[in-house]
Design an enzyme around this catalytic site. Sequence first.
Site, PDB file in Angstrom:
ATOM      1  N   CYS A  36      63.165  17.286 -15.917  1.00 54.66           N
ATOM      2  CA  CYS A  36      61.937  16.337 -16.360  1.00 54.66           C
ATOM      3  C   CYS A  36      60.675  17.291 -16.501  1.00 54.66           C
ATOM      4  O   CYS A  36      60.513  18.293 -15.654  1.00 54.66           O
ATOM      5  CB  CYS A  36      61.836  15.414 -15.486  1.00 54.66           C
ATOM      6  SG  CYS A  36      62.831  14.221 -14.957  1.00 54.66           S
TER       7      CYS A  36
ATOM      8  N   ARG B  52      62.811  22.425 -21.357  1.00 57.02           N
ATOM      9  CA  ARG B  52      63.420  22.161 -20.180  1.00 57.02           C
ATOM     10  C   ARG B  52      64.577  21.215 -20.038  1.00 57.02           C
ATOM     11  O   ARG B  52      65.225  21.099 -19.329  1.00 57.02           O
ATOM     12  CB  ARG B  52      62.266  21.520 -19.122  1.00 57.02           C
ATOM     13  CG  ARG B  52      61.156  22.523 -18.915  1.00 57.02           C
ATOM     14  CD  ARG B  52      60.037  21.592 -18.355  1.00 57.02           C
ATOM     15  NE  ARG B  52      60.476  21.210 -16.603  1.00 57.02           N
ATOM     16  CZ  ARG B  52      60.332  22.030 -15.848  1.00 57.02           C
ATOM     17  NH1 ARG B  52      59.610  23.422 -15.723  1.00 57.02           N
ATOM     18  NH2 ARG B  52      60.408  21.501 -14.543  1.00 57.02           N
TER      19      ARG B  52
ATOM     20  N   TRP C 227      64.962  13.782 -17.924  1.00 53.71           N
ATOM     21  CA  TRP C 227      66.262  14.211 -17.755  1.00 53.71           C
ATOM     22  C   TRP C 227      67.111  13.317 -16.866  1.00 53.71           C
ATOM     23  O   TRP C 227      66.951  13.418 -15.789  1.00 53.71           O
ATOM     24  CB  TRP C 227      66.453  15.894 -17.521  1.00 53.71           C
ATOM     25  CG  TRP C 227      67.601  16.523 -17.750  1.00 53.71           C
ATOM     26  CD1 TRP C 227      68.039  16.983 -18.834  1.00 53.71           C
ATOM     27  CD2 TRP C 227      68.545  16.721 -16.566  1.00 53.71           C
ATOM     28  NE1 TRP C 227      69.341  17.561 -18.634  1.00 53.71           N
ATOM     29  CE2 TRP C 227      69.664  17.285 -17.373  1.00 53.71           C
ATOM     30  CE3 TRP C 227      69.031  16.174 -15.444  1.00 53.71           C
ATOM     31  CZ2 TRP C 227      70.853  17.470 -16.497  1.00 53.71           C
ATOM     32  CZ3 TRP C 227      70.147  16.472 -14.693  1.00 53.71           C
ATOM     33  CH2 TRP C 227      70.914  17.346 -15.318  1.00 53.71           C
TER      34      TRP C 227
ATOM     35  N   ASN D 133      59.073  14.119 -11.443  1.00 53.39           N
ATOM     36  CA  ASN D 133      60.309  15.120 -11.728  1.00 53.39           C
ATOM     37  C   ASN D 133      60.706  15.074 -10.234  1.00 53.39           C
ATOM     38  O   ASN D 133      60.020  15.493  -9.173  1.00 53.39           O
ATOM     39  CB  ASN D 133      59.802  16.378 -12.105  1.00 53.39           C
ATOM     40  CG  ASN D 133      60.884  17.236 -12.229  1.00 53.39           C
ATOM     41  OD1 ASN D 133      61.950  17.160 -12.120  1.00 53.39           O
ATOM     42  ND2 ASN D 133      60.370  18.625 -12.341  1.00 53.39           N
ATOM     43  N   GLY D 134      62.059  14.986  -9.932  1.00 53.91           N
ATOM     44  CA  GLY D 134      62.768  15.323  -8.884  1.00 53.91           C
ATOM     45  C   GLY D 134      63.657  14.053  -8.566  1.00 53.91           C
ATOM     46  O   GLY D 134      63.928  13.347  -9.395  1.00 53.91           O
TER      47      GLY D 134
ATOM     48  N   GLU E 140      79.535  35.841 -18.290  1.00 51.74           N
ATOM     49  CA  GLU E 140      78.121  35.668 -18.854  1.00 51.74           C
ATOM     50  C   GLU E 140      78.412  35.401 -20.431  1.00 51.74           C
ATOM     51  O   GLU E 140      77.913  34.344 -21.033  1.00 51.74           O
ATOM     52  CB  GLU E 140      77.227  36.969 -18.450  1.00 51.74           C
ATOM     53  CG  GLU E 140      75.792  36.371 -19.228  1.00 51.74           C
ATOM     54  CD  GLU E 140      74.941  35.214 -18.939  1.00 51.74           C
ATOM     55  OE1 GLU E 140      75.457  34.764 -17.917  1.00 51.74           O
ATOM     56  OE2 GLU E 140      74.165  34.969 -19.404  1.00 51.74           O
TER      57      GLU E 140
ATOM     58  N   LYS F 145      77.385  31.887 -22.038  1.00 49.43           N
ATOM     59  CA  LYS F 145      76.696  31.541 -23.398  1.00 49.43           C
ATOM     60  C   LYS F 145      77.325  30.902 -24.223  1.00 49.43           C
ATOM     61  O   LYS F 145      76.612  29.880 -25.104  1.00 49.43           O
ATOM     62  CB  LYS F 145      76.058  33.077 -23.797  1.00 49.43           C
ATOM     63  CG  LYS F 145      75.346  33.872 -23.141  1.00 49.43           C
ATOM     64  CD  LYS F 145      73.886  33.370 -23.145  1.00 49.43           C
ATOM     65  CE  LYS F 145      73.580  32.378 -22.017  1.00 49.43           C
ATOM     66  NZ  LYS F 145      73.241  32.936 -20.651  1.00 49.43           N
TER      67      LYS F 145
ATOM     68  N   GLU G 297      77.311  27.122 -23.374  1.00 46.29           N
ATOM     69  CA  GLU G 297      76.145  26.508 -23.469  1.00 46.29           C
ATOM     70  C   GLU G 297      75.752  26.206 -24.893  1.00 46.29           C
ATOM     71  O   GLU G 297      75.246  25.196 -24.939  1.00 46.29           O
ATOM     72  CB  GLU G 297      75.037  27.492 -22.684  1.00 46.29           C
ATOM     73  CG  GLU G 297      75.251  27.518 -21.061  1.00 46.29           C
ATOM     74  CD  GLU G 297      74.162  28.257 -20.889  1.00 46.29           C
ATOM     75  OE1 GLU G 297      73.966  29.562 -20.990  1.00 46.29           O
ATOM     76  OE2 GLU G 297      73.116  27.652 -20.005  1.00 46.29           O
TER      77      GLU G 297
ATOM     78  N   HIS H  41      97.916  36.048 -14.081  1.00 44.51           N
ATOM     79  CA  HIS H  41      98.366  35.019 -13.141  1.00 44.51           C
ATOM     80  C   HIS H  41      97.724  33.535 -13.594  1.00 44.51           C
ATOM     81  O   HIS H  41      97.667  32.861 -12.710  1.00 44.51           O
ATOM     82  CB  HIS H  41      97.241  35.238 -11.886  1.00 44.51           C
ATOM     83  CG  HIS H  41      97.692  36.808 -11.267  1.00 44.51           C
ATOM     84  ND1 HIS H  41      98.526  36.801 -10.638  1.00 44.51           N
ATOM     85  CD2 HIS H  41      96.879  37.771 -11.550  1.00 44.51           C
ATOM     86  CE1 HIS H  41      98.701  38.157 -10.274  1.00 44.51           C
ATOM     87  NE2 HIS H  41      97.737  38.757 -10.686  1.00 44.51           N
TER      88      HIS H  41
ATOM     89  N   LYS I 289      66.433  23.689 -18.354  1.00 48.32           N
ATOM     90  CA  LYS I 289      66.119  25.058 -18.118  1.00 48.32           C
ATOM     91  C   LYS I 289      65.931  25.255 -16.843  1.00 48.32           C
ATOM     92  O   LYS I 289      66.636  26.461 -16.336  1.00 48.32           O
ATOM     93  CB  LYS I 289      64.903  25.446 -19.051  1.00 48.32           C
ATOM     94  CG  LYS I 289      64.298  26.605 -18.924  1.00 48.32           C
ATOM     95  CD  LYS I 289      65.372  27.605 -19.624  1.00 48.32           C
ATOM     96  CE  LYS I 289      64.781  29.208 -19.315  1.00 48.32           C
ATOM     97  NZ  LYS I 289      65.776  29.931 -20.024  1.00 48.32           N
TER      98      LYS I 289
HETATM   99  O1  M6R Z   1      65.995  29.589 -12.947  1.00 48.84           O
HETATM  100  P1  M6R Z   1      67.459  30.384 -12.575  1.00 48.84           P
HETATM  101  O2  M6R Z   1      67.740  31.632 -12.889  1.00 48.84           O
HETATM  102  O3  M6R Z   1      67.560  29.887 -11.018  1.00 48.84           O
HETATM  103  O4  M6R Z   1      68.446  29.404 -13.179  1.00 48.84           O
HETATM  104  C1  M6R Z   1      69.932  29.272 -12.939  1.00 48.84           C
HETATM  105  C2  M6R Z   1      70.870  28.927 -13.916  1.00 48.84           C
HETATM  106  O5  M6R Z   1      70.326  27.460 -14.063  1.00 48.84           O
HETATM  107  C3  M6R Z   1      70.609  29.457 -15.328  1.00 48.84           C
HETATM  108  O6  M6R Z   1      70.970  30.798 -15.030  1.00 48.84           O
HETATM  109  C4  M6R Z   1      71.432  28.599 -16.394  1.00 48.84           C
HETATM  110  O7  M6R Z   1      72.954  28.943 -15.894  1.00 48.84           O
HETATM  111  C5  M6R Z   1      71.060  29.168 -17.771  1.00 48.84           C
HETATM  112  N1  M6R Z   1      71.225  27.961 -18.590  1.00 48.84           N
HETATM  113  C6  M6R Z   1      72.104  30.425 -18.306  1.00 48.84           C
HETATM  114  O8  M6R Z   1      72.014  30.272 -19.642  1.00 48.84           O
END
Ligand code: M6R
Length: 613
Positions: free
Chosen positions: A2, A27, A74, A100-101, A484, A488, A491, A507, A608
């Site tokens: 949020c 966010r 959110w 937010n929270g 990673e 990507k 996501e 495996h 985010k």
């Molecule tokens: O702000 P942070 O680096 O702690 O966030 C951690 C993850 O939420 C963040 O890296 C998430 O996996 C991203 N969307 C990756 O692209």
Amino acid sequence: MCGIVGFVGRRNAVPVLLEGLKRLEYRGYDSAGVAVLLDGQLQIRKCVGRLRNLEQQLQQAPLAGAPGIGHTRWATHGEPSDVNSHPHTDSSGRIAVVHNGIIENYQELRRELEQKGHIFRSETDTEVIPHLIENELADGAANFEDAVRRALRRARGAYALGILFADDPEILYAARHGSPLIVGVGDGEHFIASDVPAILNETSRVIYLNDGEIAVLKADGASVFTLDGRAVRPEIKKVEFQAEAIERAGFETFMMKEIHEQPRVLRSLIAKHIDSNGHAQLPGFSLADEYIKGLARIMIVSCGTAYHAGMYGRLLFENLAHVPVETDLASEFRYRNPMVDPGTLIIAVSQSGETADTLASVRLARKWGCKVLSICNVRGSTLTRESDAVFYTEAGPEIGVASTKAYTAQLMAFCLLTLHIARIRGTISDSATRELARALQRIPDAVHYVLGRKDDIQKIAGKHHDGPSSLYLGRKYNYPTALEGALKNKEISYQHAEGYAAGEMKHGPIALINEYLPVVCICTRTEDEVYDKMISNIKEVEARHGRIIAVATENDRTVAGLAEDVISVPDMRDEFSPIVNIVALQLLAYYAAQARGTDIDKPRNLAKSVTVE
Ligand code: M6R
């Protein structure tokens, strides 16, 4: 997660709120709303969906007034819907709240309030807050501020709050506990926001609220109190980056802009931290040499992309600084018994510095007597304020939800920290240090070279984007790169992708391979046997007719002879190749997402910074 924006001053709050909410869109959210005070009444507009829906509603039923609060939601408790959108009000409609929270004890509070006759309209946890405040006012709270304090003393969980009272029309109240919130200080006006970019076009002077603090904001003044009413002297800080840092600068998306910023970010980190002798210098680094020499163990905790950075850091520390290292997902670390003691250094990695699980791990570790070093991109964030030492990645604001420049900056941070720690511990010679430093200095140009191949990468993505799944394989330093790269792709393109240590392929995942499956193999040249082993893995994929996309060192004919497509990268030292290789995979994911027509900067369901567990 949020986003909150609030304004108190002598102009109409609505445009300020809408602009701020647009700047917080990154966010992640599924509904939006605003409330302003007009002629002693609270006026609210809110609806499910993107901000343009709210703007349409405001065109049909315009609003003007101040102070005001705005919110992008959110969903956690209750589906995304008009009624669950914020702001929420009390029974009388005279108190409005954005949050937010998560209020963990909301069910028990709601039951109690319902028994007293409060009527709830939404399924959210947030709605208990305005009702609790209303209840405290009825129960003899001395004034509005006292009612807020009394209500918040009863709430368990995490919150950042913006609160308006129809009967206290000059004041915007804000409170924070466990979720980020800042106060912006303007000329004759004040703002609140979840994050600096929301208000950077209005002011660059901010107060970072601490947990357990309540801000009472008027046009002409800001006071801060603790939950038990003690006044706190607010410290106003100047934000260092400029408003342009959060513009797209001619790129079609923030993510593409941020991918292109990587050579500059890396170059400036190197320039700042490597001296003319090739030694890594960490100005202001507050872990004493004696402590580093005596380090028994390092434990790296983080989430998502930052976790992959931690995996890379582990290999560097073990190989070059000879320190035993463990890595863990922050969400798991919290619930096991990791047997750390004061001799263990905790390294928390986080772009935002606000990730709930990472923060909880750090708090736990501090309770156990460990020192905490954070690698973080956001100055003033909660993580940096709760750490003994901070390495700032200084990548500038990262707006694209999928992390790119913050990741490569985290990898660079680990390189620089390793060189520093290895020198202090005497585990690498002076000449080796200088050689490593020289190799580091070549990275920005190598990344630039990869950016120059983006048309080729786009063509490759265009061939492979439409399948249901893909597999990413890498070994040693490039095992985190495989994870990673797959993350990507998932996501932003929503194509299922699985990252694997190539040695693990036999495996299990080998069963997936057929003539349709794209298999991304990271096989850049190395000086050890890892390269040969990767070649064997590629052959195994080839034998099963998998569609091999290789990330390989330029002019590597062996790999070229095996792969359907090759993304060439410059020849790099083994240790540093992940910083370059991942850029190729960021672009591959990007173009796959573009071909699949997704919302690249704001992928569905993602936030985010994940400020709730
Ligand atoms: O702000 P942070 O680096 O702690 O966030 C951690 C993850 O939420 C963040 O890296 C998430 O996996 C991203 N969307 C990756 O692209």
